[in-house]
Write an enzyme that holds these catalytic residues in place. Sequence first.
Site, PDB file in Angstrom:
ATOM      1  N   GLU A   1      -0.099  -1.494   5.632  1.00 51.36           N
ATOM      2  CA  GLU A   1       0.946  -1.085   6.581  1.00 51.36           C
ATOM      3  C   GLU A   1       0.753   0.344   7.037  1.00 51.36           C
ATOM      4  O   GLU A   1       0.984   0.680   8.196  1.00 51.36           O
ATOM      5  CB  GLU A   1       2.336  -1.248   5.947  1.00 51.36           C
ATOM      6  CG  GLU A   1       3.501  -1.094   6.920  1.00 51.36           C
ATOM      7  CD  GLU A   1       3.919   0.356   7.191  1.00 51.36           C
ATOM      8  OE1 GLU A   1       4.581   0.586   8.223  1.00 51.36           O
ATOM      9  OE2 GLU A   1       3.575   1.252   6.407  1.00 51.36           O
TER      10      GLU A   1
ATOM     11  N   ASP B   1       0.845  -1.201   0.000  1.00 54.48           N
ATOM     12  CA  ASP B   1       0.000   0.000   0.000  1.00 54.48           C
ATOM     13  C   ASP B   1       0.878   1.248   0.000  1.00 54.48           C
ATOM     14  O   ASP B   1       2.053   1.205   0.353  1.00 54.48           O
ATOM     15  CB  ASP B   1      -0.932   0.014   1.226  1.00 54.48           C
ATOM     16  CG  ASP B   1      -0.184  -0.120   2.552  1.00 54.48           C
ATOM     17  OD1 ASP B   1       0.763  -0.928   2.630  1.00 54.48           O
ATOM     18  OD2 ASP B   1      -0.533   0.596   3.510  1.00 54.48           O
TER      19      ASP B   1
HETATM   20 ZN    ZN Z   1       6.554   2.328   4.478  1.00 61.08          ZN
END
Ligand code: ZN
Length: 387
Positions: free
Chosen positions: A142, A76
Amino acid sequence: MSVFTNEEKVQILSDVVEIESVNDHEKDVAEYLQKLFNKHDIQSEIISVNDSDSRANLVAEIGSGSPVLGVSGHMDVVTTGDLDSWNYEPFKLTEDDEGRLHGRGAADMKSGTVALALALIEIKEAGTLKQGTIRFMATAGEEITSAGAKDLYEKGYMDDVDALLIAEPSQDGLVYTHKGTMDIRVTSKGKSAHSSMPELGFNAINPLADFIHYLNKAYSEVDVKSDVLGTPTMNGTVINGGDQVNSIPDRAEALFNMRTIPEYDNKRFESLFNDVKDQVEETKGVDLTVEPYVNRDPISTTGDSDFIKMTQSLAESHFNRSFDLTSTTATTDASFLMKDKDEQFGFIMFGPGESGQAHQVDEYVSKDVYTQFVDFYTQLFSKYLNQ
Ligand SMILES: [Zn+2]
């Protein structure tokens, strides 16, 4: 002979940057990488995260048995922010005159994740791995909560891992320890009434104001410091309550962000908040809730594992410069992936891109650094496992 030319390495990164995986759609990145792995007979598995149709982790392996080296990167990226301030198209990898590749995720961290994938293919095709397993783990989510890493940890993908490399942007230093992060929502419940008859209601704002006051007072007495990571931090950053000036508010909430250290960790902050809640709830009618909704632990390792030593000496010869062992205030997927690992565990965060480039407008990675990292990982991973 390498499988990939530098042009091909850049083309693959370019393809991945074009996938707009902004806090979602990591599955599209996973499918792209899986196709690439399939071409080289590398088994991989796309694992949906939180039953989502569009969010998934990707796990691929080469080799067999132990030791197991885990290598990880997230798929992401953060939002572009104000598009007008970009000089480049965020989702089109563009090279400038100085050999820098611009695009969202160029540094944080599609270059790192792709470099790991390409290294896996290089090692597989060269047949240089004599023993052990390399487990490639590309994660979803994340940037917000590490939902993907949490899922991999809970499903046991880290159980047999002996050392872990995360390819977050940190090309100038080898990170072996980092702060944790935590977001807590404090909600105060009251009862609405017309402000001319406040006795019929209960004002939710006042207990929240007390809470903030007592919390700041209690925290001002906290005096802890890590030699490496410095002090923890705590900040109230958002406050909301009430919607009309002549109504008694029935709800108020405040959000707090903490950066934690092993000496004053996430659990410690949670109990500080709960102690203050108990204190404020001594007043009749007060109804407070303390809810940690982002909870990522600090990472503390000694920094003198075999894996770190080998990474440092190989990096120094490969990049022809010296590298310090260092720390970062940022948080990574290691907060979940390392949950059951001790201080001796070989953890390292080292990847292409300057750490300061993360989340920036016109984010970039140097083309040379990115391509050199593919070769570096290729050498490091088989060297570590073959020893
Ligand atoms: Zn990162």
